[in-house]
Motif scaffolding. Structure first.
Motif: not given
Length: 344
Positions: A15, A18, A21, A74, A255, A259-262, A265
């Motif tokens: 995270s 990333e 969110l 996300d 989620v 999502s580009r920030s899994p 998330a």
């Protein structure tokens, strides 16, 4: 692995690389405030942006953005079971098994990756200055009897969500009417001379307060409870559960597959499902459902408190993820419109 070392796939570690969110939800800033405070105390490096939208709009915007490869939500939070079923069928729910899953009831995790942030009861609201104490409603059957006894007083002065307005309203009325609790179409027909429908809970609350309406039914407690704190409101308006059958709406969340920030998330979703997250949700006006949340930790009700107040779980009407809800939408709305919108 040596003590103190983090795995490369550890969500906390991932995270940190990333880019924040993005959450699409049906929640206002005041609902999110205590949740974000708690989450960011744990993960201060994760920037969170929450956008408040309609129950169906959260999905429509996600579809539009991902179709052209643009960044999108996300996490999605919405009380729209029919929209969630379509979203799942399209592969929109990302893979995630929450670390909190063992502490959650089965009804709150209806399909892989889909969880429940809160369980929101629908309540009755009424203007206690314009009704005699013996006319205060405690259920829809009692309200129908009152309206029949006092047709001029109640004519078009009862309100509820318009089932045709949005997915949440449809899900609430579908569950109540098809379950027969507190009653089916026969009860709706009895109520119809008194009812004028609205699209939003805030409008219903305001119009009951001003006296345009005497009673509102199946109004989201998430709208009602915070507004009861408005100065002078409680002197005019009161709320109650429907003893004949209180509808409970799951506030679904997942989620997203896009999502580009899994990692961020998943940390957020697990926090929302945790004991502390559920207490924070209650502080924001939602109803927690974990059994380890105590009544003295929340300002309103817990799920267990709701059951006790109603006198049993059999008086709760769970809005589920029923595929027939999708199949019969057109027929249901046609009958709804004929019942409540035909000129009389």
């Amino acid at each position: 692995m040596l003590p103190g070392m983090a795995r490369a796939d550890d969500p906390v570690t991932v995270s940190k690389a990333e880019n924040g969110l993005l959450i699409y939800s049906i929640m206002a800033e005041y609902n999110w405030r205590p949740l974000l405070h708690g989450f960011q105390a744990l993960y201060p490096w994760i920037k969170v942006n929450c956008l408040d939208m309609g129950p169906s709009e959260v999905f429509e915007r996600y579809y539009a953005e991902t179709s052209v490869n643009r960044p999108s939500a996300d996490i999605i939070v919405s009380s729209a079971p029919d929209a969630w079923m379509r979203f799942a069928a399209k592969g929109g729910i990302g893979a995630h098994v929450s670390r909190e899953e063992a502490s959650l009831p089965a009804w709150s995790r209806p399909m892989p990756g889909l969880y429940t942030l809160s369980a929101d009861p629908m309540v009755m609201i009424y203007n206690k200055l314009l009704l005699k104490p013996e006319q205060y409603p405690d259920g829809l059957n009692r309200l129908a009897a009152l309206a029949a006894e006092n047709p001029l007083k109640f004519r078009k002065r009862v309100t509820t969500y318009d089932a045709a307005a949005h997915a949440l309203a449809y899900a609430v009325h579908w569950a109540a009417i098809t379950s027969g609790r507190p009653g089916g179409w026969d009860l709706m027909q009895r109520l119809s001379p008194a009812v004028r429908v609205e699209s939003g809970g805030a409008a219903m609350m305001e119009k009951v307060t001003t006296g345009e309406y005497l009673v509102g039914f199946n109004v989201s407690a998430v709208t009602v409870w915070p507004q009861m704190a408005t100065k002078g409101r409680s002197e005019i308006v009161d709320w109650t559960l429907d003893k004949d059958g209180t509808v409970l709406v799951p506030r679904g969340m997942a989620v997203t597959a896009g999502s580009r920030s899994p990692a961020s998330a998943r940390l957020m979703l697990d926090y929302l499902l945790s004991h502390d997250g559920q207490v924070a949700a209650a502080q924001g006006g939602l109803m927690p459902y974990r059994s380890d949340v105590r009544p003295d930790e929340v300002p309103y009700l817990t799920y267990d408190g709701l059951v006790r107040r109603l006198g049993g779980e059999d008086r709760i009407v769970h809005v589920g993820y029923d595929p027939t809800m999708l199949d019969h939408y057109q027929d249901f709305i046609a009958r709804w419109n004929a019942t409540f919108k035909a000129r009389r």
